[in-house]
Design an enzyme around this catalytic site. Structure first.
Site, PDB file in Angstrom:
ATOM      1  CG  LEU A 123      -7.494 -64.777   6.916  1.00  0.00           C
ATOM      2  CD1 LEU A 123      -6.441 -63.732   6.611  1.00  0.00           C
ATOM      3  CD2 LEU A 123      -8.872 -64.184   6.779  1.00  0.00           C
ATOM      4  NE  ARG A 173      -7.210 -57.297   8.806  1.00  0.00           N
ATOM      5  CZ  ARG A 173      -8.307 -57.769   8.259  1.00  0.00           C
ATOM      6  NH1 ARG A 173      -8.550 -57.570   6.979  1.00  0.00           N
ATOM      7  NH2 ARG A 173      -9.161 -58.450   8.980  1.00  0.00           N
ATOM      8  CG  HIS A 180      -4.961 -60.857   7.195  1.00  0.00           C
ATOM      9  ND1 HIS A 180      -4.453 -61.488   8.303  1.00  0.00           N
ATOM     10  CD2 HIS A 180      -6.239 -60.528   7.493  1.00  0.00           C
ATOM     11  CE1 HIS A 180      -5.400 -61.533   9.236  1.00  0.00           C
ATOM     12  NE2 HIS A 180      -6.493 -60.958   8.768  1.00  0.00           N
ATOM     13  CG  PHE A 194     -12.127 -57.475  13.948  1.00  0.00           C
ATOM     14  CD1 PHE A 194     -12.685 -58.623  14.476  1.00  0.00           C
ATOM     15  CD2 PHE A 194     -11.595 -57.532  12.662  1.00  0.00           C
ATOM     16  CE1 PHE A 194     -12.724 -59.803  13.755  1.00  0.00           C
ATOM     17  CE2 PHE A 194     -11.632 -58.713  11.923  1.00  0.00           C
ATOM     18  CZ  PHE A 194     -12.195 -59.850  12.468  1.00  0.00           C
ATOM     19  NE  ARG A 210     -10.780 -55.186   3.973  1.00  0.00           N
ATOM     20  CZ  ARG A 210     -11.072 -56.254   4.723  1.00  0.00           C
ATOM     21  NH1 ARG A 210     -11.986 -56.163   5.685  1.00  0.00           N
ATOM     22  NH2 ARG A 210     -10.472 -57.406   4.522  1.00  0.00           N
ATOM     23  CD  GLU A 248      -7.768 -57.702  12.413  1.00  0.00           C
ATOM     24  OE1 GLU A 248      -7.051 -57.574  11.403  1.00  0.00           O
ATOM     25  OE2 GLU A 248      -8.550 -56.837  12.801  1.00  0.00           O
ATOM     26  CD  GLN A 268      -6.213 -55.264   4.867  1.00  0.00           C
ATOM     27  OE1 GLN A 268      -7.227 -55.964   4.805  1.00  0.00           O
ATOM     28  NE2 GLN A 268      -6.159 -54.153   5.552  1.00  0.00           N
ATOM     29  CG  HIS A 310      -6.793 -60.357   3.423  1.00  0.00           C
ATOM     30  ND1 HIS A 310      -7.375 -61.600   3.396  1.00  0.00           N
ATOM     31  CD2 HIS A 310      -7.598 -59.580   4.191  1.00  0.00           C
ATOM     32  CE1 HIS A 310      -8.494 -61.571   4.113  1.00  0.00           C
ATOM     33  NE2 HIS A 310      -8.661 -60.364   4.588  1.00  0.00           N
TER      34      HIS A 310
HETATM   35  C1  LIG Z   1     -10.266 -65.626   3.663  1.00  0.00           C
HETATM   36  C2  LIG Z   1     -10.935 -64.294   3.755  1.00  0.00           C
HETATM   37  C3  LIG Z   1     -11.545 -63.903   4.926  1.00  0.00           C
HETATM   38  C4  LIG Z   1     -12.163 -62.656   5.022  1.00  0.00           C
HETATM   39  N1  LIG Z   1     -12.764 -62.308   6.194  1.00  0.00           N
HETATM   40  C5  LIG Z   1     -13.403 -61.118   6.274  1.00  0.00           C
HETATM   41  C6  LIG Z   1     -14.077 -60.751   7.463  1.00  0.00           C
HETATM   42  O1  LIG Z   1     -14.152 -61.498   8.437  1.00  0.00           O
HETATM   43  N2  LIG Z   1     -14.686 -59.538   7.513  1.00  0.00           N
HETATM   44  C7  LIG Z   1     -14.666 -58.675   6.449  1.00  0.00           C
HETATM   45  O2  LIG Z   1     -15.237 -57.587   6.551  1.00  0.00           O
HETATM   46  N3  LIG Z   1     -14.040 -59.016   5.297  1.00  0.00           N
HETATM   47  C8  LIG Z   1     -13.417 -60.213   5.181  1.00  0.00           C
HETATM   48  N4  LIG Z   1     -12.796 -60.555   4.011  1.00  0.00           N
HETATM   49  C9  LIG Z   1     -12.969 -59.697   2.831  1.00  0.00           C
HETATM   50  C10 LIG Z   1     -14.360 -59.910   2.242  1.00  0.00           C
HETATM   51  O3  LIG Z   1     -14.745 -61.246   2.417  1.00  0.00           O
HETATM   52  C11 LIG Z   1     -14.413 -59.593   0.759  1.00  0.00           C
HETATM   53  O4  LIG Z   1     -13.859 -58.342   0.518  1.00  0.00           O
HETATM   54  C12 LIG Z   1     -15.856 -59.599   0.253  1.00  0.00           C
HETATM   55  O5  LIG Z   1     -16.518 -60.761   0.645  1.00  0.00           O
HETATM   56  C13 LIG Z   1     -15.897 -59.435  -1.248  1.00  0.00           C
HETATM   57  O6  LIG Z   1     -17.215 -59.625  -1.687  1.00  0.00           O
HETATM   58  P1  LIG Z   1     -17.643 -59.244  -3.163  1.00  0.00           P
HETATM   59  O7  LIG Z   1     -19.102 -59.477  -3.244  1.00  0.00           O
HETATM   60  O8  LIG Z   1     -17.111 -57.924  -3.509  1.00  0.00           O
HETATM   61  O9  LIG Z   1     -16.849 -60.293  -4.090  1.00  0.00           O
HETATM   62  P2  LIG Z   1     -16.657 -61.885  -4.021  1.00  0.00           P
HETATM   63  O10 LIG Z   1     -17.317 -62.503  -2.878  1.00  0.00           O
HETATM   64  O11 LIG Z   1     -15.194 -62.124  -4.209  1.00  0.00           O
HETATM   65  O12 LIG Z   1     -17.430 -62.377  -5.312  1.00  0.00           O
HETATM   66  C14 LIG Z   1     -16.972 -62.105  -6.621  1.00  0.00           C
HETATM   67  C15 LIG Z   1     -17.966 -62.698  -7.600  1.00  0.00           C
HETATM   68  O13 LIG Z   1     -17.650 -62.268  -8.913  1.00  0.00           O
HETATM   69  C16 LIG Z   1     -17.696 -63.361  -9.802  1.00  0.00           C
HETATM   70  N5  LIG Z   1     -16.808 -63.052 -10.922  1.00  0.00           N
HETATM   71  C17 LIG Z   1     -15.561 -62.536 -10.889  1.00  0.00           C
HETATM   72  N6  LIG Z   1     -15.082 -62.407 -12.140  1.00  0.00           N
HETATM   73  C18 LIG Z   1     -16.053 -62.846 -12.979  1.00  0.00           C
HETATM   74  C19 LIG Z   1     -16.150 -62.981 -14.386  1.00  0.00           C
HETATM   75  N7  LIG Z   1     -15.153 -62.650 -15.202  1.00  0.00           N
HETATM   76  N8  LIG Z   1     -17.288 -63.488 -14.896  1.00  0.00           N
HETATM   77  C20 LIG Z   1     -18.310 -63.868 -14.088  1.00  0.00           C
HETATM   78  N9  LIG Z   1     -18.266 -63.758 -12.747  1.00  0.00           N
HETATM   79  C21 LIG Z   1     -17.150 -63.262 -12.208  1.00  0.00           C
HETATM   80  C22 LIG Z   1     -17.246 -64.534  -8.944  1.00  0.00           C
HETATM   81  O14 LIG Z   1     -17.664 -65.760  -9.513  1.00  0.00           O
HETATM   82  C23 LIG Z   1     -17.967 -64.217  -7.632  1.00  0.00           C
HETATM   83  O15 LIG Z   1     -19.296 -64.673  -7.707  1.00  0.00           O
HETATM   84  C24 LIG Z   1     -12.164 -61.792   3.904  1.00  0.00           C
HETATM   85  C25 LIG Z   1     -11.557 -62.173   2.726  1.00  0.00           C
HETATM   86  C26 LIG Z   1     -10.930 -63.408   2.660  1.00  0.00           C
HETATM   87  C27 LIG Z   1     -10.228 -63.753   1.377  1.00  0.00           C
END
Ligand SMILES: Cc1cc2nc3c(=O)[nH]c(=O)nc-3n(C[C@H](O)[C@H](O)[C@H](O)COP(=O)(O)OP(=O)(O)OC[C@H]3O[C@@H](n4cnc5c(N)ncnc54)[C@H](O)[C@@H]3O)c2cc1C
Length: 613
Positions: free
Chosen positions: A281, A315, A271, A118, A427, A284, A269, A386
């Protein structure tokens, strides 16, 4: 009024991992998790490429120190190195735990968990489940929540963090202890990491949240001994993003509105490989498996920007290279001619079998969304917003900071919405899923301990219900001529144009002026739907308010950082300036504007150096 020992806002990986840890350590704790989507629809489910850990299944000479060094170098030395140490040391253990929870990782011939290359990582250390890693992880975690009796409020929208003055004075934080390394000089006002008068003042304490039931439109106050935000990122601040519609920065904006600062918001970031024109997306992992980036001349242009790492440079560097090629007229048009707005991601030499076994979902995305069959033709790509490197400032136990000197009580954050800071100014891919599970677990542990000797706080429920009821009614009654869609589009366009991959003071100041004019239009929004039940237009109006606050904080923080570091690339200040800016931004919001202070960076292992790939 509802009450739970712990309320976690966010059903993505960070929130789920924390909830599970609390239940594991204290099965009788009453833990609730609330999400505006179904938890399985959190953006984490879309994560594709993988999760980093020095398991040594492929590269025997990898170890946590190499992982830590890559992360700190990738961060352009802005990451806090104590936090990176936890991240990389605990990584192998959390992967094995996930495996034991039931996550199906892809395998090597010998049955061990497979690991791929990666960007910015010096060893093959990214574990994956084909290109659906987030899906594999989140489904198992949510299953385990149910098994462990965590109460889930799905499709509830949290509108406000209840944060009030606290009589408590918490002990000074020792976050800025440095190891042997002599830290470069920092700005005058932050040379004294602790300000005694500040430490002796009482702090603020989180007591619960106010939430809105999207199904039937009623409001509810929940009080709790601890509140955790795990609300994810803010991709929707920009017009082209890989993030889902729910990534509107709600947790960040609620924290800022409650009067707490946000850290390092200028570091957004982009991407490198968003599928053009949709922005979704292309992981990567595709480059990790061997795909090339080519310009209109068919040249692998990364040779000019990162001759050693080529397509697997970090990135920030790869995104700048793509934008530089496009600006130089070597972008590509739909008819293949030069001068267009995208470049090519070429997989054609990889062969059908490898493409369909390692990155099948990316093939499908390009086929379904832009009609490209990547086995035979290159994909059109350009950078897409991203990931949010900054966020709610926390210590390594996930406790939210009041400022550089002290912590809040009862308030925790983890995952993408938090800034601990392990990613600093940029990141590395596959470190975010890792942050969600390592820090999800750490925050869970810290909450499990914290609630042991804490009593349920008192809240004036009526006051919060009335204030939020008024907010809703005002929006429903508002008689303006502005539609949410057009205001949001104008705002996202202004942010993208004025605070993108390359930045200057002049352009950003103009951006700030434009967005302040747009903010004034918020009061003229008109909603078609006046019902309370399932009123998604109302939820979008609330989200737009958050998007706007977050955007203003990003722009203001970016204007103040007069250097180029990681993802923040200033054409008017093209070099990194450790003397003045090896420090974290703390931005504070008020309706009159955003103010900015700074906080030192923790340097314990690796002395800042020039970054070359
Ligand atoms: C397309 C894509 C691919 C990615 N691929 C990778 C990868 O391969 N490897 C890697 O390390 N990272 C990757 N990332 C980054 C990584 O996926 C995210 O940073 C990470 O999953 C975020 O997780 P989280 O639990 O912080 O939030 P999220 O998974 O975004 O969850 C947020 C939660 O908060 C809730 N929420 C938000 N606001 C409110 C509100 N006002 N009231 C109630 N609930 C609310 C939402 O409903 C959701 O349940 C990727 C990101 C994207 C967009």
């Amino acid at each position: 009024m509802l009450e739970h020992d712990v309320i976690i806002v966010g059903g993505g990986l960070a929130g789920c991992r924390a909830a599970l840890e609390i239940k594991k350590l204290n099965p009788s704790a009453d833990v609730a998790l609330v999400a505006k989507t179904h938890p399985i629809r959190s953006h984490s489910v879309a994560a594709q490429g993988g999760i980093a850990a020095s398991l040594q299944n492929v590269d025997r000479d990898d170890d946590w120190k190499a992982h830590a060094f890559d992360t700190v170098k990738g961060s352009d030395y802005l990451a806090d190195q104590d936090a990176v140490e936890f991240l990389t040391k605990e990584a192998p253990e959390v992967i094995i735990e996930l495996e034991h929870l039931g996550v199906l990782f892809s395998r090597l011939e010998d049955g061990k968990i497979a690991q791929r290359a990666f960007g910015g990582h010096s060893h093959k250390r990214t574990c994956y489940a084909a290109d659906k890693t987030g899906h594999a992880m989140l489904h198992e975690l949510v299953n385990n929540l149910r098994r462990n009796h965590v109460k889930i409020y799905e499709e509830w929208y949290v509108m406000e963090l209840i944060l009030e003055d606290s009589p408590l004075i918490n002990p000074p934080q020792p976050p800025f202890v440095r190891g042997e390394i002599e830290k470069p000089l920092v700005r005058g006002e932050i040379e004294k990491p602790f300000v005694r008068e500040e430490m002796e003042k009482p702090t603020k304490e989180a007591k619960g949240v106010v939430m809105f039931n999207i199904h039937d439109g009623h409001l509810q106050v929940v009080r709790s001994k601890a509140v955790m935000f795990a609300t994810g990122g803010y991709g929707r601040v920009f017009n082209t993003t890989s993030n889902d519609y729910a990534s509107s920065g709600d947790g960040l904006a609620m924290t800022a509105k409650a009067g707490l600062p946000l850290e390092d918001m200028e570091f957004v970031q982009f991407h490198p490989t968003g599928l053009y024109p949709v922005g979704v997306l292309i992981s990567e992992a595709v480059r990790g498996e061997g795909a090339y980036l080519r310009n209109s001349e068919g040249e692998r242009f990364m040779a000019r920007y990162a001759p050693n790492q080529m397509e697997l440079a970090p990135r920030d560097i790869t995104s700048r290279a793509i934008v530089t090629e496009i600006r130089a007229g070597r972008g590509i048009n739909a008819d293949g001619s030069a001068g267009g707005v995208y470049v090519h991601l070429d997989l054609t030499h990889m062969g059908k079998e490898k493409i369909m076994s390692r990155v099948p979902f990316c093939w499908e995305e390009a086929h379904r969304l832009v009609g490209v069959d990547a086995i035979y033709e290159p994909m059109p790509v350009r950078p897409t917003a991203h990931y949010c490197m900054g966020g709610i400032p926390v210590n390594t136990d996930g406790r939210v900071r009041m400022n550089g000197n002290k912590l809040t009580e009862g308030f925790f954050a983890g995952g993408e919405c938090a800034c601990v800071s392990v990613h600093g100014a940029n990141r590395l891919g596959s470190n975010s899923l890792l942050e969600c599970v390592v820090y999800g677990r750490r925050v869970g542990r810290s909450i499990a301990n914290y609630i042991l000797d804490r009593t349920m706080p008192e809240i004036d429920e009526e006051k919060y219900l009335q204030a939020n009821e008024k907010r809703i009614q005002d929006l429903l009654n508002q008689e303006g001529d502005t539609r949410i869609n057009s205001l949001r589009q104008n705002f996202q366009d202004a942010m993208t144009e004025h605070c993108g991959v390359f930045r200057t003071e002049e352009v950003m100041t103009e951006g700030l002026k434009q967005i302040r004019q747009l903010i004034a239009k918020y009061g003229q929004i008109f909603l078609d739907d006046k019902q309370r039940q399932w009123n998604t237009e109302l939820v979008e109006a609330l989200e737009l308010q958050n998007i706007i606050i977050v955007g203003e904080m990003i722009l203001t923080s970016a204007i103040h950082r007069q250097e180029s570091r990681g993802a923040h690339s200033r054409e008017d200040y093209p070099t990194r300036d450790d003397r003045n800016f090896l420090q974290h931004t703390l931005a504070s919001y008020s309706p009159e504007g955003v103010t900015v202070e700074y906080m030192p960076v923790v340097v314990t292992m690796f002395e800042p150096k020039e970054r070359k790939y």
